[in-house]
Design a protein around this motif. Structure first.
Motif: not given
Length: 234
Positions: A2-7, A21-25, A27-29, A45-49
């Motif tokens: 997702t685009n949020s750190e929230t679960s 596969r991610i097609n959009e630019e 920040q992702w988690y 939850t991962s760090k910001t990608l």
């Protein structure tokens, strides 16, 4: 993912080896949750990608141009683009860096009688876009003056007493009255027309005295008297 750190509320069952596969630019988690047979749950939850692609080449255009200046503008990235680290590189042989979100540039270094070509590219953390389309600016030569107009006006009456066009940078001004203040104006002329006027003030010399009214010769002195000149100060 997702685009949020929230679960997230919704989860998918993952395979032992999972590809996403991610097609959009943006920040992702990455979120992962494991549950054992006893019902114990662990979530991480991962760090910001940060996903960013190479920028798309802008489209360049000329807004305006005159004898020494040209203004340019170019397209900005779409609303979904991640613009972190963005800037633009404009070139005409020289290179100018312009920070995002500015999308215009004014070049004030142009000279008459020359042709200039411009391109722009976008730059971000990933790399550089292709160079944009080429735009060309041709600056017409500025013609020198071929003649000059000289005008003289009586400052008191505002009457024009002299108006002449000459080819040289000097000219006699005639028909002036003695002891009179004049406004003298000069302007340059070429095939495109007449330029701005420069002004100066000029006070002519007083008239000559009208004649002697008294003459007395002494042993060592001569006493003189003459008619007063109205245009003289002293």
């Amino acid at each position: 993912m997702t685009n949020s750190e929230t679960s997230p509320n919704d989860w998918d069952i993952a395979q032992p080896e999972q590809k996403v596969r991610i097609n959009e630019e943006g920040q992702w988690y990455v979120h992962a949750k494991a549950t054992d047979r006893a019902g114990n749950t662990t979530e991480i939850t991962s760090k910001t990608l940060q996903l960013q692609q190479k920028p798309v080449a802008p489209v360049l255009s000329v807004v305006s141009a005159d004898e020494t200046t040209a203004k340019f503008e170019w397209t900005l990235p779409s609303g979904s683009a991640l613009t972190d680290g963005y800037y633009y590189r404009l070139t005409n042989g020289q290179v100018f860096d312009i920070q995002y979100p500015d999308s215009t540039y004014i070049d004030t270094t142009l000279a008459g009688g020359q042709r200039f070509e411009y391109q722009v590219q976008a730059v971000n953390h990933v790399g550089e876009s292709e160079w944009s389309n080429t735009v060309r600016v041709t600056i017409s030569p500025v013609e020198s003056a071929t003649s000059y107009r000289i005008v003289a006006k009586n400052n008191t009456t505002q009457q024009e007493v002299f108006n002449s066009v000459v080819n040289d940078t000097f000219s006699p001004v005639i028909s002036l009255e003695p002891g009179t203040l004049y406004d003298i104006a000069a302007s340059a002329i070429n095939e495109n027309g007449e330029g701005k006027t420069v002004h100066t003030g000029f006070l002519t010399l007083p008239d000559q005295p009208g004649g002697f009214t008294h003459l007395q010769i002494g042993e060592r002195t001569i006493d003189l008297a003459w008619n007063r000149v109205e245009t003289a100060i002293d």
